[in-house]
Motif scaffolding. Structure first.
Motif: not given
Length: 368
Positions: A342-368
């Motif tokens: 029940n976990a995922l490992r995320m590599t720290i990527g470029s600023a664009e990639a990192n911001e994108g994952v934050i936005a996507a998980l915000t939407e996934f968790m219903g916080r958008a």
């Protein structure tokens, strides 16, 4: 006992090994993909390493230096160690395999930890030995658990420090206590693939322990902070007796010439590595805070990746999150094979990639 003579048969135990499965790379139907599943650096390789690689391409008809002297001398100069105590290989995976091949036999045991790198188990079993897995405490290796598992059959202990996929580390005093508690004939393998990223005063990669003991080896890689994953370059710092034993079975040309040249240039370019550390340190804190604010638990990491734990709630578990992220082009690493379903490992990527994952998980968790 009947014997099947109709086809070649692997020796006993080989077909019991679960093959290593790397992180996925593709997101079908997505225009732009951000691969954050293999802990690759977003900064790429040093321009000096690329230049050295390209220069080496002019002599591809010539065998490489079988001793990788240029690379070993570069490593020795950066870390202040004896060149004779260094061995380079086709990724640290090859060196781990050589250790098992030379020092393990059927009937022997080698200790690994609950969430340790999967290659350890594969190489142990490949040598015909038995892997003994000890539990971790909330993704943290405990020295007492390792020492309690030692038996007269124990010949090797593998410690990923920092750990993969956990991102946690064992303080140097605890590593020293582990070494002191092991029988002198047991090799302690310190896999420090992510050492360059660690910024903790109580951490040491293992150079001092190797220098002062005859049963400790340290392995490192050029695949992470140096950005040379495609070239497969690993190195080992070990006592002379162990280097001598491994050299007797190591392939005569186990490294290619462009890798030797690029690796030597990369490790000398410490300014480039410092830039990678700066980028990583900035985003390690940002990502941890962002995911925690979404109600996700993040294992404290000292590496270039974070381990994200998801709620045990319908629609919000790691497999659903993985599917959601992949559909948006963000590929993280599922770690079910490491005992973390029940976990995922995320590599720290470029600023664009990192911001994108934050936005996507915000939407996934219903916080958008």
């Amino acid at each position: 006992m009947s014997t099947d003579l109709t086809s070649p048969t692997p020796r006993p135990g080989i077909l019991d090994i679960a093959a290593y499965v790397p992180g996925k790379e593709h997101a079908p139907g997505v225009a732009k993909v951000y691969k954050l599943s293999s802990n690759e650096t977003p900064l790429g390789a040093s321009p000096k390493a690329i230049e050295a690689f390209q220069k080496a391409a002019a002599k591809l008809e010539i065998y490489p230096d079988g001793q990788a002297i240029e690379l070993r001398e570069a490593i020795a100069s950066v870390y202040g160690v004896n060149t004779a105590n260094l061995m380079c290989g086709n990724g640290s995976d090859e060196l781990l395999g050589l250790l098992c091949h030379v020092y393990l036999a059927p009937g022997d045991e080698a200790i690994i930890t609950e969430h340790g790198f999967l290659v350890y188990k594969i190489q142990i079993m490949g040598a015909g030995a038995t892997p003994v897995t000890v539990p971790e405490n909330d993704c943290q290796v405990t020295v007492d658990a390792i020492l309690a598992a030692v038996t007269p059959k124990t010949k090797m202990v593998f410690l990923a420090n920092p750990g993969n996929p956990t991102g946690t580390y064992v303080p140097v005093d605890e590593v020293r206590r582990l070494q002191a508690g092991l029988p002198k004939n047991v090799i302690l393998v310190l896999d420090a693939a992510y050492a360059e990223y660690v910024r903790r005063n109580d951490y040491e990669a293992g150079l001092e322990l190797v220098s002062s003991n005859q049963n400790v080896v340290m392995t490192r890689t050029f695949s992470k902070i140096h950005g040379l994953a495609a070239l497969r370059i690993g190195w080992m710092y070990a006592p002379l007796a162990i280097i001598d034993a491994l050299n007797r079975v190591r392939g005569p040309f186990n490294m290619n010439a462009p890798a030797i040249a690029a690796g030597a240039a990369a490790i000398r370019d410490q300014a480039f590595a410092a830039t990678a550390v700066e980028h990583n340190s900035l985003w390690l804190g940002k990502l941890t805070d962002a995911f925690s604010s979404l109600g996700l638990r993040v294992t404290p990491s000292v590496t270039n990746f974070v381990l994200i734990h998801f709620p045990d709630t319908d629609g919000k578990r790691a497999p659903e999150a993985d599917e959601f992220l992949t559909s948006r082009g963000f590929i993280l690493r599922a770690v079910r094979g490491y005992g973390l379903p029940n976990a995922l490992r995320m590599t720290i990527g470029s600023a664009e990639a990192n911001e994108g994952v934050i936005a996507a998980l915000t939407e996934f968790m219903g916080r958008a």
